[in-house]
Motif scaffolding. Structure first.
Motif, PDB file in Angstrom:
ATOM      1  N   VAL A   1      47.266  47.011  54.097  1.00 20.66           N
ATOM      2  CA  VAL A   1      46.418  47.922  54.863  1.00 20.66           C
ATOM      3  C   VAL A   1      47.277  48.978  55.567  1.00 20.66           C
ATOM      4  N   ILE A   2      48.362  48.546  56.175  1.00 23.58           N
ATOM      5  CA  ILE A   2      49.261  49.461  56.894  1.00 23.58           C
ATOM      6  C   ILE A   2      49.853  50.495  55.942  1.00 23.58           C
ATOM      7  N   LEU A   3      50.378  50.036  54.806  1.00 22.27           N
ATOM      8  CA  LEU A   3      50.996  50.955  53.846  1.00 22.27           C
ATOM      9  C   LEU A   3      49.970  51.919  53.264  1.00 22.27           C
ATOM     10  N   THR A   4      48.759  51.444  53.034  1.00 21.11           N
ATOM     11  CA  THR A   4      47.703  52.306  52.507  1.00 21.11           C
ATOM     12  C   THR A   4      47.297  53.345  53.544  1.00 21.11           C
ATOM     13  N   LYS A   5      47.097  52.891  54.765  1.00 17.91           N
ATOM     14  CA  LYS A   5      46.679  53.800  55.840  1.00 17.91           C
ATOM     15  C   LYS A   5      47.715  54.893  56.100  1.00 17.91           C
TER      16      LYS A   5
ATOM     17  N   VAL B   1      58.149  58.234  46.380  1.00 17.00           N
ATOM     18  CA  VAL B   1      57.755  57.462  47.565  1.00 17.00           C
ATOM     19  C   VAL B   1      56.506  56.623  47.246  1.00 17.00           C
ATOM     20  N   SER B   2      55.550  57.213  46.560  1.00 15.45           N
ATOM     21  CA  SER B   2      54.327  56.481  46.201  1.00 15.45           C
ATOM     22  C   SER B   2      54.651  55.265  45.338  1.00 15.45           C
ATOM     23  N   HIS B   3      55.550  55.440  44.398  1.00 14.71           N
ATOM     24  CA  HIS B   3      55.944  54.319  43.537  1.00 14.71           C
ATOM     25  C   HIS B   3      56.625  53.230  44.373  1.00 14.71           C
ATOM     26  N   LEU B   4      57.470  53.632  45.302  1.00 16.69           N
ATOM     27  CA  LEU B   4      58.128  52.672  46.192  1.00 16.69           C
ATOM     28  C   LEU B   4      57.092  51.917  47.033  1.00 16.69           C
ATOM     29  N   ILE B   5      56.111  52.621  47.551  1.00 12.22           N
ATOM     30  CA  ILE B   5      55.055  51.977  48.342  1.00 12.22           C
ATOM     31  C   ILE B   5      54.333  50.922  47.509  1.00 12.22           C
ATOM     32  N   ASP B   6      54.046  51.241  46.253  1.00 12.43           N
ATOM     33  CA  ASP B   6      53.378  50.277  45.373  1.00 12.43           C
ATOM     34  C   ASP B   6      54.208  49.008  45.207  1.00 12.43           C
ATOM     35  N   ILE B   7      55.515  49.153  45.140  1.00 14.36           N
ATOM     36  CA  ILE B   7      56.409  47.992  45.016  1.00 14.36           C
ATOM     37  C   ILE B   7      56.397  47.177  46.305  1.00 14.36           C
ATOM     38  N   ILE B   8      56.464  47.851  47.422  1.00 16.09           N
ATOM     39  CA  ILE B   8      56.509  47.174  48.721  1.00 16.09           C
ATOM     40  C   ILE B   8      55.206  46.425  49.007  1.00 16.09           C
TER      41      ILE B   8
END
Length: 104
Positions: free
Chosen positions: A15-19, A65-72
């Motif tokens: 939720v945090i990463l999406t927001k 960055v978006s790809h990194l967020i998906d991994i995290i």
């Protein structure tokens, strides 16, 4: 018609990463290579993932960055390492923003 996902059912780190994905994309775009390599050294990002992030970042850093967020998003442990990485790299304001709504 499928019902939208209830954020209450998602893990807090997702939720945090999406927001905050827009803020992360903007803030980390200039340093995506350093952040990704740091997380690679911490065993969060695998070799092939690092290559994918860097390849996407060549044409548009925000996509890296978006790809990194998906991994995290895949695990709480990855999120914790990401927060520590950002803190170590001096992104204290961003860390406070991300962890301010997260209780460890």
């Amino acid at each position: 018609m499928a019902e939208p996902l209830n954020p209450g059912n998602l893990p807090k780190h997702v939720v945090i990463l999406t927001k905050h994905s827009g803020c992360l994309r903007t803030t980390l775009a200039d340093q995506i290579e350093s952040v990704a390599r740091n997380l690679h050294e911490r065993f969060v990002v695998k070799d092939y993932q690092l290559e994918d992030i860097l390849e996407k970042a060549k044409s548009k850093p925000e996509d890296g960055v978006s790809h990194l967020i998906d991994i995290i998003k895949r695990s709480q442990e990855h999120f914790d390492e990401f927060i520590q990485c950002l803190n170590d790299m001096g992104y204290t304001g961003l860390v406070e923003k991300l962890t301010g709504m997260y209780m460890y």
